[in-house]
Design a protein around this motif. Structure first.
Motif, short mmCIF file in Angstrom:
data_model
loop_
_atom_site.label_atom_id
_atom_site.label_comp_id
_atom_site.label_asym_id
_atom_site.label_seq_id
_atom_site.Cartn_x
_atom_site.Cartn_y
_atom_site.Cartn_z
N TYR A 1 -5.66 0.52 -7.68
CA TYR A 1 -7.05 0.83 -7.35
C TYR A 1 -7.44 0.23 -5.99
CZ TYR A 1 -12.11 0.98 -7.40
OH TYR A 1 -13.42 1.20 -7.05
N LEU A 2 -7.03 -1.00 -5.74
CA LEU A 2 -7.37 -1.63 -4.46
C LEU A 2 -6.74 -0.88 -3.29
CD1 LEU A 2 -7.05 -5.41 -5.43
CD2 LEU A 2 -9.15 -4.10 -5.07
N ASN B 1 -9.14 5.18 0.82
CA ASN B 1 -10.27 6.11 0.77
C ASN B 1 -11.38 5.71 1.73
OD1 ASN B 1 -11.31 8.50 -0.42
ND2 ASN B 1 -12.76 7.27 -1.58
N LEU B 2 -11.64 4.41 1.82
CA LEU B 2 -12.72 3.94 2.70
C LEU B 2 -12.39 4.13 4.18
CD1 LEU B 2 -13.80 0.65 0.88
CD2 LEU B 2 -15.13 2.77 1.08
N PHE C 1 -12.30 10.64 0.52
CA PHE C 1 -12.58 11.50 -0.63
C PHE C 1 -13.84 11.00 -1.33
CE2 PHE C 1 -7.81 12.46 -1.13
CZ PHE C 1 -7.94 13.62 -0.38
N THR C 2 -14.70 11.90 -1.71
CA THR C 2 -15.91 11.51 -2.45
C THR C 2 -16.08 12.42 -3.66
OG1 THR C 2 -17.32 12.96 -1.11
CG2 THR C 2 -17.09 10.67 -0.39
N TYR C 3 -16.50 11.80 -4.74
CA TYR C 3 -16.82 12.56 -5.95
C TYR C 3 -17.80 11.73 -6.75
CZ TYR C 3 -16.35 15.67 -9.91
OH TYR C 3 -16.61 16.57 -10.90
N PRO D 1 -19.83 7.39 -4.76
CA PRO D 1 -18.79 8.42 -4.59
C PRO D 1 -17.48 7.87 -4.05
CG PRO D 1 -20.90 9.17 -3.70
CD PRO D 1 -21.04 7.71 -3.97
N PHE D 2 -17.56 6.80 -3.24
CA PHE D 2 -16.34 6.22 -2.68
C PHE D 2 -15.65 5.29 -3.68
CE2 PHE D 2 -18.91 7.34 0.99
CZ PHE D 2 -17.99 7.96 1.81
#
Length: 392
Positions: free
Chosen positions: A257-258, A264-265, A270-272, A292-293
């Motif tokens: 996850y990290l 992602n940042l 990607f955003t959802y 979202p991030f």
């Protein structure tokens, strides 16, 4: 209780019902369908039920409610057959379809997913009985019926074409065992299903009406990962014991996850934001900007974890062709999201739910934790459905 006129995608689908009534199942109808990626099954169903619904709300929405009830009945029947469950537990487990939040949206509105899911799931139930019998003509007759039901399901939503390659894997397993009756039954199943849907696809020159052909161009890795991530979330609600888990797994997922969050940042962006309209009512603005991030890498890690667990269960099921068929079917349905580039919707994941419950059965356990999880799942489902009516 909602009496709003057709909204969201409902007006487009219902407009094509009127077109179908004018032209019938003709080349003109198939080529002139507008604003509808799924096939014409929806129009078949709503035209047949027109005397009962008047093609108006709430009647057209109740069609999906009744189809959902039929799916639950079929699921209880198949649970009893495959896992030798007593009827009481089979009913209890099949009703747990309602704990999957994604089911509420597609069942509470006049959308296309539930009719297609009903016919596709019915085809799998009939195929089970076809493969169970050792008598030639009943097996072949049931295989033909199952194929016709599958063809209708595919005409509802093209992703159900994956019934055929998943069935092909099962046929290969039976072929290796020299069980030729079951091989022939599955071949009949696939041939009849293709005979029902292939003429439509040839007219369209693809899997969608020409006006919607743009949705099937290219691939979207992100949409595919979202599909598997949503399947993992549903599994966490329905049967978290299905996941193969230990302390090392937790460390790997936390580290993953990290890494995904950092990527992602700073790179992917990607955003959802599932349920964002509902959360905006209760959460502060700064959280909603980050939400979202934060949720996107979480879903990505869950997706990969779900894939790994599917492979582990596939190995455990290798001696039972029908269970292997179910695993492949779920995996291929989820993989179909890689081919949808225009958008991702949690509605697409509703298509796997009854099949997923069949696979999750070994991890089924009724306890206080389950009651709480299912209550949360149903509340999320109600909220997600209400967002369609109240924030449309």
């Amino acid at each position: 209780m909602h009496r709003q006129p057709p909204l969201h995608d409902e007006p487009y689908f219902l407009h094509n019902v009127a077109l179908y009534q004018e032209t019938g199942l003709s080349r003109d109808f198939l080529l002139e369908m507008k604003d509808q990626a799924p096939g014409p099954l929806y129009q078949f169903v709503h035209t047949a039920l027109l005397p009962f619904t008047g093609l108006d709300v709430p009647g057209v929405r109740l069609v999906n409610v009744f189809f959902l009830g039929a799916i639950i009945v079929l699921l209880a029947l198949l649970l009893r057959q495959i896992w030798q469950a007593d009827m009481k537990k089979a009913w209890a487990v099949s009703l747990c379809v309602l704990a999957a939040p994604v089911v509420w949206q597609v069942s509470g509105m006049a959308l296309t997913e539930i009719p297609s899911l009903f016919f596709s799931f019915a085809s799998v139930v009939v195929l089970w009985f076809a493969l169970k019998t050792d008598r030639t003509w009943p097996a072949l007759g049931l295989g033909l019926l199952a194929g016709a039901l599958a063809g209708l399901g595919i005409l509802g939503r093209a992703p159900f074409l994956v019934l055929l390659p998943a069935g092909g894997v099962m046929a290969l397993m039976y072929l290796l065992r020299k069980d030729y009756l079951r091989v022939v039954t599955i071949i009949i199943y696939g041939v009849v299903a293709l005979a029902c849907c292939l003429p439509v696809f040839l007219i369209w020159k693809g899997f969608t009406p020409p006006a919607q052909a743009y949705i099937s161009h290219g691939f979207s890795i992100w949409h595919g990962l979202l599909g598997f991530g949503y399947a993992a979330l549903i599994t966490l609600i329905l049967a978290p014991r299905w996941f193969v888990f230990n302390r090392k797994t937790l460390y790997w997922m936390a580290g993953g996850y990290l890494v995904c969050l950092a990527l992602n940042l700073f790179v992917l962006h990607f955003t959802y934001a599932p349920l964002n309209k509902g959360l905006e009512k209760i959460m502060p603005g700064f959280f909603m900007r980050l939400y979202p991030f934060l949720i996107s890498p979480f879903l990505c890690v869950l997706a990969i974890y779900f894939m790994v667990c599917m492979l582990i269960w596939l190995k455990r099921y290798v001696a039972t062709p029908f269970k292997v068929f179910l695993i492949f079917l779920i995996g291929l349905l989820l993989c179909s999201n890689f081919a949808v580039t225009h958008l991702f919707s949690s509605r697409y994941i509703a298509q796997i739910v009854p099949f997923l419950i069949l696979v999750l059965w070994p991890a089924e356990e009724i306890n206080h934790s389950k009651i709480a999880r299912y209550a949360v799942g149903m509340i999320i489902g109600i909220v997600s459905l209400e967002t369609y009516f109240n924030f449309a």
